[in-house]
Scaffold this motif. Structure first.
Motif, short mmCIF file in Angstrom:
data_model
loop_
_atom_site.label_atom_id
_atom_site.label_comp_id
_atom_site.label_asym_id
_atom_site.label_seq_id
_atom_site.Cartn_x
_atom_site.Cartn_y
_atom_site.Cartn_z
N SER A 88 23.80 18.44 -5.20
CA SER A 88 22.52 19.07 -4.91
C SER A 88 21.40 18.29 -5.60
N ALA A 89 21.65 17.93 -6.85
CA ALA A 89 20.61 17.26 -7.64
C ALA A 89 20.27 15.87 -7.10
N ILE A 90 21.28 15.15 -6.68
CA ILE A 90 21.03 13.78 -6.22
C ILE A 90 20.53 13.82 -4.78
N GLY A 91 19.30 13.43 -4.59
CA GLY A 91 18.73 13.51 -3.24
C GLY A 91 17.60 12.52 -3.08
N LEU A 92 16.69 12.84 -2.17
CA LEU A 92 15.58 11.93 -1.91
C LEU A 92 14.75 11.71 -3.17
N GLY A 93 14.70 12.73 -4.03
CA GLY A 93 13.94 12.62 -5.27
C GLY A 93 14.43 11.46 -6.13
N ASN A 94 15.75 11.24 -6.15
CA ASN A 94 16.28 10.14 -6.96
C ASN A 94 16.02 8.81 -6.28
N LEU A 95 16.18 8.79 -4.96
CA LEU A 95 16.18 7.50 -4.28
C LEU A 95 14.79 6.90 -4.10
N PHE B 15 12.22 18.70 -12.56
CA PHE B 15 12.46 19.98 -11.90
C PHE B 15 13.01 19.78 -10.50
N PHE B 16 12.32 18.91 -9.75
CA PHE B 16 12.73 18.68 -8.38
C PHE B 16 14.10 18.02 -8.35
N SER B 17 14.27 17.03 -9.22
CA SER B 17 15.49 16.25 -9.16
C SER B 17 16.72 17.06 -9.59
N LEU B 18 16.57 17.93 -10.58
CA LEU B 18 17.74 18.70 -11.02
C LEU B 18 17.91 19.98 -10.20
N SER B 19 17.13 20.12 -9.13
CA SER B 19 17.17 21.32 -8.27
C SER B 19 17.00 22.60 -9.09
N LEU B 20 16.01 22.57 -10.01
CA LEU B 20 15.80 23.75 -10.85
C LEU B 20 14.81 24.71 -10.19
N ALA B 21 14.85 25.96 -10.61
CA ALA B 21 13.92 26.99 -10.12
C ALA B 21 13.99 27.20 -8.61
N MET B 22 15.16 27.01 -8.04
CA MET B 22 15.29 27.21 -6.58
C MET B 22 16.47 28.11 -6.27
N GLY B 23 17.04 28.74 -7.28
CA GLY B 23 18.16 29.62 -7.03
C GLY B 23 19.48 28.89 -6.81
N1 PHE Z 1 17.23 17.59 -6.13
C1 PHE Z 1 17.02 17.00 -4.87
C2 PHE Z 1 16.46 15.59 -5.01
O1 PHE Z 1 16.42 15.03 -6.05
C3 PHE Z 1 16.09 17.73 -3.99
C4 PHE Z 1 16.33 19.13 -3.80
C5 PHE Z 1 15.27 19.94 -3.79
C6 PHE Z 1 17.60 19.64 -3.65
C7 PHE Z 1 15.45 21.25 -3.64
C8 PHE Z 1 17.79 20.95 -3.50
C9 PHE Z 1 16.71 21.75 -3.52
O2 PHE Z 1 16.03 15.02 -4.05
#
Ligand code: PHE
Length: 455
Positions: free
Chosen positions: A21-28, A226-234
């Motif tokens: 979940s954490a590794i996504g577009l935010g990391n890349l 926050f975005f990268s660790l998928s925090l505060a999204m349940g």
């Molecule tokens: N954490 C993900 C990223 O780094 C993005 C993401 C956002 C995943 C919201 C789940 C929920 O790109």
């Protein structure tokens, strides 16, 4: 009828799912360009420190709330804190509800590029002559981005329909090793390209002249974390609710933060040297080239890959495969948080919840697919307002209302003692809410155009 609550098969399945979940577009793409913008090594060090302190604190807190309540976010906060805390659960659900439709639109773009480079590698499609024109004519063509978005949603929800163990766990067991392998192989290849070391220097060597204001570096790193660790999204609450008592929460959190940061830092080794070398040859400023936002993925990189000839098609295919896996596993986690919340709150069956939610995603996604303005609006509404408010709610709930002791009890319930309890208490009660309030204030200033806090 309420189905029996699912459980991960073991510790590794949970860590893999949360890391997926954490590794996504935010990391890349987001991490490399923020690092370039905020002084290279300076940003990386600040980010590492923040993710191991604040990131760790929030991760263990969310996972503990999920595991204690065995509920997804809406019902978890009501169960542990009563109806007055239901808003935190609702807000956390709104975040993935709003993000997923436009995330799926971007996922659809990735599928389109993946298909193109796949065909190009086989010799069945020609080179993209002008990536900017290609991207703009594709995204504004109406039907095409909608179709690709639907394909992405179908992939996501096929996994969700199969359930936690048979769907999410099995998909991650295949996709995550492939993702790590592709990322490592691609970065090694890129590091051996001529001129790559200049880019590496630009990326790693701290450069204070590129970060005029250390406060901004902190805020940028925090928002990214926050975005990268998928925090505060349940998501971490929901995934935590499927966790076994015997798994150690702190150990899992360290591994998740480590895997996420590893891929983020590695992405810098892929993206920065390529863009840097290209920009320097073309006489452009590397920082401007790296700042291209989503355009970096869909316009600048294809342009650069285009200059490598046939090898370029293959590199691009590897790169978009990586992006596709990363986006898919993140979308799966967002969908799971929403579907689980609907099942727990409305007592619907998983099937009914998944199908209804998929239909919702397609309809709202169409709005984003047809208008980039709508996409930007959802993005800034969520990141600037709803996410920080949710994070403040979670820290105040856990630190001041529910209590640090109970969170630590849950962490220790599978055996073992959580030693850094005092530091954790200070971090959860004071450090975390203060920092999140700072993000909120800076975001409000940015939206209203007050001060120089443009991040
Ligand atoms: N954490 C993900 C990223 O780094 C993005 C993401 C956002 C995943 C919201 C789940 C929920 O790109």
């Amino acid at each position: 009828m309420q189905e029996k609550r699912a459980k991960w098969s073991g510790h590794l399945s949970f860590v893999l799912a949360a890391a997926a979940s954490a590794i996504g577009l935010g990391n890349l793409w987001r991490f490399p360009y923020l690092a370039a913008q905020y002084g290279g090594g300076v940003f990386i060090v600040v980010y590492l420190v923040l993710s191991l302190t604040l990131g760790f604190t929030l991760l263990v807190t969310e996972i503990s709330i999920g595991r204690k309540s065995r509920q997804s976010q809406i019902t978890a906060f009501t169960m542990l804190g009563g109806r007055k805390w239901a808003w935190v659960g609702f807000f956390s659900t709104v975040v993935p509800f709003l993000i997923l439709p436009y995330y799926s639109v971007i996922g659809g773009w990735v599928v389109k590029y993946f298909v193109h480079y796949f065909l190009a590698t086989l010799g069945c499609a020609s080179q993209i002559a002008d990536p900017k024109v290609y991207f703009e004519s594709f995204t504004s063509s109406g039907l095409s981005p909608v179709c690709y978005m639907v394909i992405f949603v179908v992939f996501t929800f096929s996994v969700i329909m199969l359930g936690v163990k048979n769907g999410i766990e099995k998909a991650n067991a295949v996709l995550m090793p492939l993702l790590f392998f592709t990322a490592i192989a691609l970065s090694i290849y890129i590091l051996f390209l001529p001129g790559a070391m200049e880019g590496v220097k630009y990326y790693l060597v701290p450069n204070f002249s590129r970060c005029d204001n250390i406060g901004k570096v902190f805020l940028g790193a925090m928002g990214q974390m926050f975005f990268s660790l998928s925090l505060a999204m349940g998501i971490m609450v929901t995934y935590g609710s499927y966790m076994r008592k015997s798994s150690s929460i702190p150990r899992a959190a360290v591994r998740i933060a480590f895997a996420d940061t590893f891929i983020a830092v590695l992405s810098g080794f892929m993206v920065i040297p390529v863009v840097h070398a290209f920009a320097t040859t073309a006489g452009q400023d590397p920082e401007t080239a790296l700042k291209a936002g989503p355009g970096l993925l869909f316009m600048s990189l294809p342009e650069i890959f285009g200059t490598f000839g046939a090898v370029g098609n293959f590199l691009a295919l590897a790169f978009f495969t990586l992006v596709f896996f990363a986006a898919l596993t993140s979308a799966i986690s967002m969908s799971e948080a929403c579907v689980a919340a609907i099942c727990d709150y409305l007592k619907w069956s998983r099937r009914k919840a998944a199908i209804s939610f998929a239909v919702f995603v397609v309809f709202t996604g169409v709005v984003s697919a047809l208008s980039i303005k709508a996409l930007d609006f959802f993005d800034s509404l969520v990141n600037s307002l709803i996410m920080p408010l949710t994070a403040i709610g979670i820290t105040v709930f856990a630190g001041w209302y529910y209590g640090v002791d109970k969170i630590v009890d849950e962490m220790e319930s599978g055996g073992g003692v959580f030693r850094p309890k005092r530091t954790f208490a200070i971090s959860l009660k004071y450090f975390a809410p203060l920092l999140v309030v700072a993000i909120l204030v800076s975001e409000i200033c940015r939206v209203l155009g007050i001060g120089g806090w443009n991040i």
